[in-house]
Design an enzyme around this catalytic site. Structure first.
Site, short mmCIF file in Angstrom:
data_model
loop_
_atom_site.label_atom_id
_atom_site.label_comp_id
_atom_site.label_asym_id
_atom_site.label_seq_id
_atom_site.Cartn_x
_atom_site.Cartn_y
_atom_site.Cartn_z
N HIS A 172 -8.64 -0.66 10.94
CA HIS A 172 -8.96 0.76 10.73
C HIS A 172 -10.18 1.09 11.58
O HIS A 172 -11.03 0.22 11.81
CB HIS A 172 -9.35 1.03 9.26
CG HIS A 172 -8.22 0.96 8.28
ND1 HIS A 172 -8.33 0.34 7.06
CD2 HIS A 172 -6.96 1.46 8.32
CE1 HIS A 172 -7.19 0.45 6.40
NE2 HIS A 172 -6.34 1.12 7.15
N CYS A 176 -14.95 1.09 2.77
CA CYS A 176 -13.56 1.12 2.31
C CYS A 176 -13.49 1.55 0.86
O CYS A 176 -12.52 2.15 0.42
CB CYS A 176 -12.92 -0.26 2.39
SG CYS A 176 -12.90 -0.99 4.00
N GLU A 191 -3.36 6.36 7.35
CA GLU A 191 -4.22 5.50 6.52
C GLU A 191 -5.39 6.27 5.93
O GLU A 191 -6.39 5.69 5.50
CB GLU A 191 -4.70 4.30 7.36
CG GLU A 191 -3.56 3.44 7.89
CD GLU A 191 -3.02 2.42 6.88
OE1 GLU A 191 -3.81 1.79 6.16
OE2 GLU A 191 -1.78 2.26 6.82
N ARG A 220 0.82 -1.21 0.00
CA ARG A 220 0.00 0.00 0.00
C ARG A 220 0.86 1.27 0.00
O ARG A 220 0.41 2.33 -0.44
CB ARG A 220 -0.96 -0.03 1.19
CG ARG A 220 -1.85 -1.30 1.20
CD ARG A 220 -3.26 -1.03 1.59
NE ARG A 220 -3.89 -0.09 0.68
CZ ARG A 220 -5.14 0.37 0.84
NH1 ARG A 220 -5.86 -0.02 1.86
NH2 ARG A 220 -5.67 1.22 -0.02
O1 SUG Z 1 -5.27 -2.20 3.74
N1 SUG Z 1 -6.59 -5.07 2.18
C1 SUG Z 1 -6.75 -3.67 2.59
C2 SUG Z 1 -8.18 -3.41 2.99
C3 SUG Z 1 -8.43 -1.94 3.20
C4 SUG Z 1 -9.78 -1.67 3.78
N2 SUG Z 1 -9.97 -0.30 3.92
C5 SUG Z 1 -10.62 0.32 4.93
N3 SUG Z 1 -10.93 -0.34 6.02
N4 SUG Z 1 -10.89 1.57 4.82
C6 SUG Z 1 -5.78 -3.33 3.71
O2 SUG Z 1 -5.57 -4.19 4.59
C7 SUG Z 1 -5.43 -6.94 1.21
C8 SUG Z 1 -4.68 -7.25 -0.07
C9 SUG Z 1 -4.33 -8.69 -0.21
O3 SUG Z 1 -4.15 -9.37 0.79
O4 SUG Z 1 -4.25 -9.14 -1.37
C10 SUG Z 1 -5.52 -5.46 1.53
O5 SUG Z 1 -4.62 -4.72 1.19
#
Ligand code: SUG
Length: 448
Positions: free
Chosen positions: A250, A371, A174, A138
């Site tokens: 989060h 999200c 975040e 990320r």
């Molecule tokens: O950052 N999942 C994201 C999900 C983000 C959710 N966003 C909010 N809650 N606003 C994260 O954990 C998983 C990708 C993977 O495993 O392939 C991922 O990045």
């Protein structure tokens, strides 16, 4: 002047896959290596956008990123042609290729933090791209995110853009997933609520033991300063470290707020009574009246909240002043959560209706309805200054569905990421998308 909350949903990118990349995010870890369907994922997201547009809400779209991120792989020492870079990474460092191929920018609640013009010292809408530096996959999003945001909100008189905070753990940020804004009307000064998981410098704040706390107090404070927020309209709260250790990575996995309403689990915050009282007082001084809808653990446990994503819902204000909750299908599949929701709408509270969406492809990576969207409160003159092509219309919806159908695969597994043809497909798709959305050149392959 009229003002609106506009939801900019992330268009799911063509490499959507289950990489198991997010330690602390239960769904990401438990669905690692499952077979994904990028086409279905993108269609599910578009169906939600269309439904909200048809209900009369302002709906926008945020473009995905170029993946695999060849430049990131080069920065890690892979060399040769783009195809060779992908091939070598696949052979010797598959986890790095998987991280550089994630479609995680779809979760646009993490793209940036936004403060509406009514709250900022210079009256402009301020955006700070999130450094997302807790997870490598990320942390590589923010440069392109910044370019896309600049192409969407290009008018300097109305919009101010800040680069991501220093990419070190002390300033882990975040974005809007840990930021909520309350106000009586979208166009009037409100209260910005920053929830952090730990402090980088002050040991008085207890940290979680098992999973990482991604957002720091110091990052939230820096954003409040950058955006020129008045302290009278800012509240900081620490997320309960015990819930982070149960998979609440989060704040938007345990609370959601909008207008004058905060919908939250009773275990969401440390020192919850003080937090709610401060929100109440500060909003009252802005002419609003906070209603906190507190969900007791007897009704829904933290574990049930994490599994169903009850709080990762969209809380939307309808024209008559009542509120609508957009929840994922997983809430209806959980008997106790569904019973709670049925009771909630039968009661005399502000939330009058619940609508259910199938977002399974995103949910399996820990991304629910909230999200998938970035909220931007805009006055009419600010809305008029947004690149009009990123605002959803029935014809743009049709164009985007046709675009997805033409370019996306039905099925993707990890070994497919090694296919250099996937990179070509992605770039071809994104090149066309920048023309559809009139974004100009925002991707590394278009710039370098
Ligand atoms: O950052 N999942 C994201 C999900 C983000 C959710 N966003 C909010 N809650 N606003 C994260 O954990 C998983 C990708 C993977 O495993 O392939 C991922 O990045």
């Amino acid at each position: 002047m009229n003002a609106y909350e506009v939801n900019f949903d992330g268009l799911v990118g063509p490499t959507h896959n289950y990489g198991g990349l997010s330690f602390g995010n239960v769904a990401s870890q438990s669905n690692s290596q499952s077979i994904s369907s990028p086409k279905e994922a993108a269609r599910q997201g578009l169906a939600k956008m269309k439904a909200l547009m048809e209900m009369g809400f302002q709906q926008g779209v945020l473009a995905p990123q170029e993946r695999p991120d060849v430049a990131a792989l080069r920065s890690l020492g892979f060399s040769g042609s783009d195809a060779q870079v992908v091939e070598k990474a696949a052979k010797t460092a598959m986890p790095l290729l998987a991280a550089c191929s994630s479609a995680s920018s779809m979760w646009t609640a993490n793209a940036c933090t936004v403060s509406p013009g009514a709250d900022t010292a210079d009256g402009r809408v301020h955006f700070t791209a999130a450094n997302l530096n807790c997870k490598f996959h990320r942390s590589i999003e923010h440069p392109t995110t910044s370019r896309i945001l600049a192409a969407m909100f290009a008018n300097e008189r109305h919009f101010a853009h800040h680069a991501a905070l220093p990419a070190v753990s002390q300033f882990g940020d975040e974005g809007a997933a840990n930021h909520t804004r309350f106000s009586k009307h979208y166009g009037e000064p409100g209260v910005e609520f920053f929830v952090f998981g730990r402090s980088a410098f002050d040991r008085r704040f207890p940290a979680p033991q098992r999973y990482p706390a991604r957002q720091t107090l110091e990052a939230s404070q820096a954003i409040a300063r950058l955006h020129g927020l008045d302290e009278a309209g800012v509240v900081y709260a620490q997320q309960n470290p015990a819930v982070i250790d149960q998979g609440v990575f989060h704040n938007d996995v345990i609370a959601v707020g909008n207008g004058e309403v905060l919908f939250h689990h009773e275990d969401a915050f440390l020192d919850s009574d003080r937090v709610i009282a401060e929100l109440h007082d500060k909003l009252a001084r802005r002419g609003g009246r906070l209603t906190a809808v507190r969900v007791p653990r007897e009704a829904v446990t933290v574990d049930e909240a994490v599994r169903s994503y009850l709080f990762n819902s969209q809380l939307l204000s309808r024209a008559d002043g009542s509120m609508l909750l957009i929840v994922p299908e997983e809430c209806r599949n959980d008997e106790r959560v569904w019973r709670y929701l049925s009771q909630l709408t039968a009661d005399d509270g502000p939330i009058r209706e619940v609508k259910v969406f199938d977002l399974k492809q995103s949910m399996q990576n820990g991304g629910g309805p909230a999200c998938l969207r970035l909220r931007v409160a805009l006055r009419q003159d600010e809305l008029d200054a947004v690149n009009p092509r990123v605002l959803l219309t029935p014809s743009l919806y049709d164009e985007l569905v046709a675009w997805v159908d033409a370019h996306y695969r039905d099925r993707l597994v990890e070994t497919d990421l090694a296919d250099p043809q996937l990179l070509v497909e992605c770039r071809t798709a994104l090149d066309e998308l920048t023309r559809i959305l009139k974004l100009g050149s925002v991707y590394p392959f278009q710039i370098d």
